[in-house]
Enzyme design. Structure first.
Site, PDB file in Angstrom:
ATOM      1  N   ARG A  65       0.829  -1.212   0.000  1.00  0.00           N
ATOM      2  CA  ARG A  65       0.000   0.000   0.000  1.00  0.00           C
ATOM      3  C   ARG A  65       0.862   1.260   0.000  1.00  0.00           C
ATOM      4  O   ARG A  65       0.514   2.272  -0.630  1.00  0.00           O
ATOM      5  CB  ARG A  65      -0.927  -0.024   1.218  1.00  0.00           C
ATOM      6  CG  ARG A  65      -1.924   1.124   1.248  1.00  0.00           C
ATOM      7  CD  ARG A  65      -3.008   0.860   2.280  1.00  0.00           C
ATOM      8  NE  ARG A  65      -4.010   1.909   2.327  1.00  0.00           N
ATOM      9  CZ  ARG A  65      -4.219   2.692   3.393  1.00  0.00           C
ATOM     10  NH1 ARG A  65      -3.503   2.527   4.493  1.00  0.00           N
ATOM     11  NH2 ARG A  65      -5.154   3.620   3.354  1.00  0.00           N
ATOM     12  N   HIS A  69       0.392   4.344  -2.522  1.00  0.00           N
ATOM     13  CA  HIS A  69       0.149   5.716  -2.067  1.00  0.00           C
ATOM     14  C   HIS A  69       1.295   6.648  -2.418  1.00  0.00           C
ATOM     15  O   HIS A  69       1.098   7.850  -2.554  1.00  0.00           O
ATOM     16  CB  HIS A  69      -0.146   5.733  -0.561  1.00  0.00           C
ATOM     17  CG  HIS A  69      -1.544   5.296  -0.239  1.00  0.00           C
ATOM     18  ND1 HIS A  69      -2.209   5.681   0.901  1.00  0.00           N
ATOM     19  CD2 HIS A  69      -2.419   4.522  -0.932  1.00  0.00           C
ATOM     20  CE1 HIS A  69      -3.428   5.144   0.904  1.00  0.00           C
ATOM     21  NE2 HIS A  69      -3.571   4.442  -0.189  1.00  0.00           N
ATOM     22  N   VAL A  73       0.530   9.799  -5.793  1.00  0.00           N
ATOM     23  CA  VAL A  73       0.655  11.203  -5.407  1.00  0.00           C
ATOM     24  C   VAL A  73       2.048  11.699  -5.825  1.00  0.00           C
ATOM     25  O   VAL A  73       3.048  11.279  -5.252  1.00  0.00           O
ATOM     26  CB  VAL A  73       0.449  11.378  -3.884  1.00  0.00           C
ATOM     27  CG1 VAL A  73       0.469  12.849  -3.501  1.00  0.00           C
ATOM     28  CG2 VAL A  73      -0.866  10.734  -3.435  1.00  0.00           C
ATOM     29  N   GLY A  75       3.801  10.808  -8.253  1.00  0.00           N
ATOM     30  CA  GLY A  75       4.653   9.763  -8.815  1.00  0.00           C
ATOM     31  C   GLY A  75       5.457   9.027  -7.762  1.00  0.00           C
ATOM     32  O   GLY A  75       5.461   9.394  -6.584  1.00  0.00           O
ATOM     33  N   SER A  79       7.592  10.670  -1.833  1.00  0.00           N
ATOM     34  CA  SER A  79       7.007  11.804  -1.107  1.00  0.00           C
ATOM     35  C   SER A  79       6.206  11.318   0.100  1.00  0.00           C
ATOM     36  O   SER A  79       6.048  12.041   1.086  1.00  0.00           O
ATOM     37  CB  SER A  79       6.101  12.627  -2.025  1.00  0.00           C
ATOM     38  OG  SER A  79       5.158  11.801  -2.676  1.00  0.00           O
ATOM     39  N   ASN A  97      -3.727   8.539   5.027  1.00  0.00           N
ATOM     40  CA  ASN A  97      -2.527   7.773   5.403  1.00  0.00           C
ATOM     41  C   ASN A  97      -2.336   7.578   6.902  1.00  0.00           C
ATOM     42  O   ASN A  97      -1.730   6.594   7.335  1.00  0.00           O
ATOM     43  CB  ASN A  97      -1.281   8.464   4.840  1.00  0.00           C
ATOM     44  CG  ASN A  97      -1.197   8.356   3.318  1.00  0.00           C
ATOM     45  OD1 ASN A  97      -1.651   7.368   2.734  1.00  0.00           O
ATOM     46  ND2 ASN A  97      -0.639   9.369   2.688  1.00  0.00           N
ATOM     47  N   HIS A 196      -6.234  -5.940  -2.217  1.00  0.00           N
ATOM     48  CA  HIS A 196      -7.007  -6.030  -0.973  1.00  0.00           C
ATOM     49  C   HIS A 196      -7.226  -7.471  -0.526  1.00  0.00           C
ATOM     50  O   HIS A 196      -7.985  -7.731   0.394  1.00  0.00           O
ATOM     51  CB  HIS A 196      -8.348  -5.305  -1.122  1.00  0.00           C
ATOM     52  CG  HIS A 196      -8.186  -3.812  -1.138  1.00  0.00           C
ATOM     53  ND1 HIS A 196      -9.224  -2.940  -1.352  1.00  0.00           N
ATOM     54  CD2 HIS A 196      -7.082  -3.037  -0.962  1.00  0.00           C
ATOM     55  CE1 HIS A 196      -8.776  -1.692  -1.316  1.00  0.00           C
ATOM     56  NE2 HIS A 196      -7.480  -1.724  -1.082  1.00  0.00           N
ATOM     57  N   SER A 252      -7.618 -15.676   4.326  1.00  0.00           N
ATOM     58  CA  SER A 252      -6.160 -15.745   4.104  1.00  0.00           C
ATOM     59  C   SER A 252      -5.583 -14.329   3.983  1.00  0.00           C
ATOM     60  O   SER A 252      -5.183 -13.907   2.906  1.00  0.00           O
ATOM     61  CB  SER A 252      -5.839 -16.557   2.846  1.00  0.00           C
ATOM     62  OG  SER A 252      -6.505 -16.014   1.713  1.00  0.00           O
ATOM     63  N   ASP A 257      -3.556 -14.124  -3.042  1.00  0.00           N
ATOM     64  CA  ASP A 257      -4.339 -15.084  -3.816  1.00  0.00           C
ATOM     65  C   ASP A 257      -5.568 -14.366  -4.383  1.00  0.00           C
ATOM     66  O   ASP A 257      -5.625 -13.135  -4.339  1.00  0.00           O
ATOM     67  CB  ASP A 257      -4.758 -16.266  -2.916  1.00  0.00           C
ATOM     68  CG  ASP A 257      -5.537 -15.798  -1.682  1.00  0.00           C
ATOM     69  OD1 ASP A 257      -5.961 -14.620  -1.628  1.00  0.00           O
ATOM     70  OD2 ASP A 257      -5.723 -16.621  -0.763  1.00  0.00           O
TER      71      ASP A 257
HETATM   72  C1  HEM Z   1      -9.266   0.860  -5.990  1.00  0.00           C
HETATM   73  C2  HEM Z   1      -9.193   1.856  -5.136  1.00  0.00           C
HETATM   74  C3  HEM Z   1      -8.712   1.664  -3.745  1.00  0.00           C
HETATM   75  C4  HEM Z   1      -9.319   2.117  -2.612  1.00  0.00           C
HETATM   76  C5  HEM Z   1     -10.600   2.922  -2.541  1.00  0.00           C
HETATM   77  C6  HEM Z   1      -8.533   1.665  -1.490  1.00  0.00           C
HETATM   78  C7  HEM Z   1      -8.824   1.934  -0.161  1.00  0.00           C
HETATM   79  C8  HEM Z   1      -8.219   1.300   0.909  1.00  0.00           C
HETATM   80  C9  HEM Z   1      -8.601   1.472   2.276  1.00  0.00           C
HETATM   81  C10 HEM Z   1      -9.699   2.389   2.795  1.00  0.00           C
HETATM   82  C11 HEM Z   1      -7.823   0.655   3.023  1.00  0.00           C
HETATM   83  C12 HEM Z   1      -7.879   0.439   4.538  1.00  0.00           C
HETATM   84  C13 HEM Z   1      -7.061   1.461   5.275  1.00  0.00           C
HETATM   85  C14 HEM Z   1      -7.317   1.315   6.762  1.00  0.00           C
HETATM   86  O1  HEM Z   1      -8.375   1.764   7.212  1.00  0.00           O
HETATM   87  O2  HEM Z   1      -6.485   0.717   7.476  1.00  0.00           O
HETATM   88  C15 HEM Z   1      -6.933  -0.033   2.130  1.00  0.00           C
HETATM   89  C16 HEM Z   1      -5.984  -0.948   2.508  1.00  0.00           C
HETATM   90  C17 HEM Z   1      -5.078  -1.522   1.643  1.00  0.00           C
HETATM   91  N1  HEM Z   1      -4.934  -1.221   0.314  1.00  0.00           N
HETATM   92 FE1  HEM Z   1      -6.221  -0.171  -0.825  1.00  0.00          FE
HETATM   93  N2  HEM Z   1      -7.469   0.968  -1.958  1.00  0.00           N
HETATM   94  C18 HEM Z   1      -7.519   0.940  -3.325  1.00  0.00           C
HETATM   95  C19 HEM Z   1      -6.590   0.386  -4.173  1.00  0.00           C
HETATM   96  C20 HEM Z   1      -5.443  -0.241  -3.761  1.00  0.00           C
HETATM   97  C21 HEM Z   1      -4.340  -0.587  -4.613  1.00  0.00           C
HETATM   98  C22 HEM Z   1      -4.248  -0.245  -6.099  1.00  0.00           C
HETATM   99  C23 HEM Z   1      -3.421  -1.209  -3.836  1.00  0.00           C
HETATM  100  C24 HEM Z   1      -2.076  -1.756  -4.196  1.00  0.00           C
HETATM  101  C25 HEM Z   1      -1.749  -2.147  -5.390  1.00  0.00           C
HETATM  102  C26 HEM Z   1      -3.968  -1.276  -2.506  1.00  0.00           C
HETATM  103  C27 HEM Z   1      -3.378  -1.904  -1.447  1.00  0.00           C
HETATM  104  C28 HEM Z   1      -3.904  -1.962  -0.171  1.00  0.00           C
HETATM  105  C29 HEM Z   1      -3.380  -2.835   0.869  1.00  0.00           C
HETATM  106  C30 HEM Z   1      -2.279  -3.858   0.726  1.00  0.00           C
HETATM  107  C31 HEM Z   1      -4.106  -2.538   2.018  1.00  0.00           C
HETATM  108  C32 HEM Z   1      -3.903  -3.148   3.417  1.00  0.00           C
HETATM  109  C33 HEM Z   1      -2.924  -2.263   4.158  1.00  0.00           C
HETATM  110  C34 HEM Z   1      -2.491  -2.789   5.517  1.00  0.00           C
HETATM  111  O3  HEM Z   1      -2.850  -3.893   5.907  1.00  0.00           O
HETATM  112  O4  HEM Z   1      -1.758  -2.053   6.199  1.00  0.00           O
HETATM  113  N3  HEM Z   1      -5.174  -0.637  -2.485  1.00  0.00           N
HETATM  114  N4  HEM Z   1      -7.183   0.395   0.847  1.00  0.00           N
END
Ligand code: HEM
Ligand SMILES: *[C@@H]1O[C@H](CO)[C@@H](O)[C@H](O)[C@H]1NC(C)=O
Length: 330
Positions: A65, A69, A73, A75, A79, A97, A196, A252, A257
Site C-alpha cells: 500500500r 500511495h 501522489v 509519482g 514523497s 494515510n 485487498h 487468508s 491469492d
Molecule cells: C481501488 C481503489 C482503492 C481504494 C478505494 C482503497 C482503499 C483502501 C482502504 C480504505 C484501506 C484500509 C485502510 C485502513 O483503514 O487501514 C486499504 C488498505 C489496503 N490497500 Fe487499498 N485501496 C484501493 C486500491 C489499492 C491498490 C491499487 C493497492 C495496491 C496495489 C492497494 C493496497 C492496499 C493494501 C495492501 C491494504 C492493506 C494495508 C495494511 O494492511 O496495512 N489498495 N485500501
C-alpha cells in the site's frame, strides 16, 4: 475448466509473462540499476522485508500500500515517506494515510543499511518499489523484476492525497475515472484492487456501511448480512478506538491469492469500492475471471504493479538521493 478455456488461460499467462519481461525496455528505469554502484541493494532490502515479515505478516500489506500511495501522489518519488514539518503537513499525515499506513520503519532500516555500505546511492523511492515487490513474493504472489533508478522528490503535501488517492466510498465509474487519471485501464483497476486480498482495514473505513448507509437503510443491502453481523461485533457502533482493525480477506489475510475476488462474489467485499465492482458488466466479468484464474491474476497483478511503479518517476539529475527517507536533503 474446458480444454479450450485452459488453452486461453495458458496463452494469456504467456502473453503477460512476455509483457513482464519486455516492459522495462520502454521506461527510463533499468532492471539491475544498482548492479555496479551498490550490488547488494536489492538483497539488503529483501532481507529487511523478510525479517519484518517474520515478526508481523501485516507489514507486507503495509509495504504494498505504501508503494501505491507513493506512486499515485506526485509519482513514485518517496514523497509519502517525508515527515511533516512546523510549516508543512506532509502526505503521511493526511487522513488517507494516518494512522493506517504502515511499514515506514522497514524502509528506514533498509535505508540505514544501504547508507552504511553505499552512501548516497540508493533512492528511497527504489527501496519502496523493491520492498513492495518483495512483499508480494513473500505472500505468495509472482516475483517480478523492478526497473530502478528512481530519484527522490523534495515536496510532500497532505492536500494532494485528497485529489489523487481514491476513497473507499467510490462507485465503479468513479474508480475507473480515478485510475484513468493515472493512465490505467478499467481492467488494470480491477486487477490492482486485488491487492485487498492482503492486509487489514480500520473500522472507520467502512463503518458507514454498517450503521449509517443512507436515509432509508442503516446497513448497506449489498453486504452479505452474515458478514455484516460479524463486522458489527468487531466494529461496535460509535467506537472511536483507532486500533480497531479487521482483515480484508479473512480466510487468508497474508496470502496474495484471489480471495479478494471470491469474497466480492459472495457479497463480502469490505469497502463500497470493492463491492461496486459487481455493478458494471465489464468489471463483474473481470472479477469472475480473476476468481477462477488464480495464476492469470497473479501475473496480471505483477504487470500492473510494474506499470504503477513507473508513474511520474524522477530520473537522471531530477530530484535527489535522500540521506534519511523522512527528510529532504538540506
Ligand atoms: C481501488 C481503489 C482503492 C481504494 C478505494 C482503497 C482503499 C483502501 C482502504 C480504505 C484501506 C484500509 C485502510 C485502513 O483503514 O487501514 C486499504 C488498505 C489496503 N490497500 Fe487499498 N485501496 C484501493 C486500491 C489499492 C491498490 C491499487 C493497492 C495496491 C496495489 C492497494 C493496497 C492496499 C493494501 C495492501 C491494504 C492493506 C494495508 C495494511 O494492511 O496495512 N489498495 N485500501
Ligand atoms: C438507500 O439505499 C437503498 C439500497 O441501495 C435504496 O434502495 C434507497 O433508495 C436508498 N435511499 C436513499 C434515501 O438514498
Amino acid at each position: 475448466m474446458s480444454s479450450s478455456k485452459k488453452l486461453i488461460t495458458c496463452l494469456s499467462i504467456i502473453l503477460v509473462v512476455v509483457l513482464l519481461c519486455t516492459q522495462s525496455v520502454h521506461s527510463q528505469l533499468q532492471v539491475g540499476f544498482y548492479m555496479n554502484s551498490c550490488m547488494l541493494a536489492e538483497f539488503i532490502v529483501k532481507d529487511e522485508v523478510r525479517k519484518a515479515f517474520i515478526k508481523d505478516k501485516g507489514v507486507a500489506a503495509g509495504l504494498v500500500r505504501l508503494h501505491f500511495h507513493d506512486c499515485f501522489v506526485r509519482g513514485c518519488e518517496a514523497s509519502v515517506l517525508i515527515d511533516s514539518t512546523a510549516s508543512s503537513t506532509a502526505e503521511k499525515d493526511s487522513p488517507a494515510n494516518n494512522p493506517s499506513l504502515r511499514g515506514f520503519e522497514v524502509i528506514d532500516n533498509a535505508k540505514a543499511k544501504l547508507e552504511a555500505i553505499c552512501k548516497g546511492v540508493v533512492s528511497c523511492a527504489d527501496i519502496v518499489a523493491f520492498a513492495a515487490r518483495d512483499s508480494i513474493e513473500l505472500t505468495g504472489g509472482v516475483r517480478y523484476y523492478v526497473p530502478a533508478g528512481r530519484r527522490d522528490g523534495r515536496i510532500s503535501l497532505a492536500s494532494e492525497t485528497l485529489t489523487n488517492l481514491p476513497p473507499p466510498t467510490l462507485n465503479v465509474d468513479q474508480l475507473t475515472q480515478s485510475f484513468a487519471n493515472k493512465g490505467f485501464t478499467q481492467e488494470e483497476m480491477v486487477t490492482l484492487s486485488g491487492a485487498h486480498t492482503i492486509g487489514r482495514s480500520h473500522c472507520t473505513s467502512f463503518s458507514n456501511r454498517l450503521y449509517n448507509f443512507n436515509g432509508t437503510t442503516s446497513q448497506d443491502p449489498s453486504l452479505d448480512p452474515m458478514y455484516a453481523a460479524r463486522l458489527k461485533e468487531q466494529c461496535p457502533q460509535g467506537s472511536t478506538d483507532p486500533n480497531l482493525v479487521v482483515p480484508m480477506n479473512p480466510s487468508s489475510p497474508a496470502v496474495t491469492d484471489v480471495g479478494y475476488y471470491i469474497d466480492i462474489l459472495a457479497n463480502r467485499g469490505l469497502f463500497t469500492s470493492d463491492q461496486t465492482l459487481l455493478r458494471s458488466p465489464e468489471t463483474a466479468n473481470q472479477v469472475n475471471q480473476n476468481a477462477r484464474n488464480p495464476m492469470l491474476w497473479r501475473f496480471k497483478f505483477a504487470a500492473a504493479m510494474l506499470k504503477m511503479g513507473q508513474l511520474g518517476v524522477l530520473t537522471g539529475n531530477a530530484g535527489e538521493i535522500r540521506t534519511n527517507c523522512r527528510v529532504i536533503n538540506s
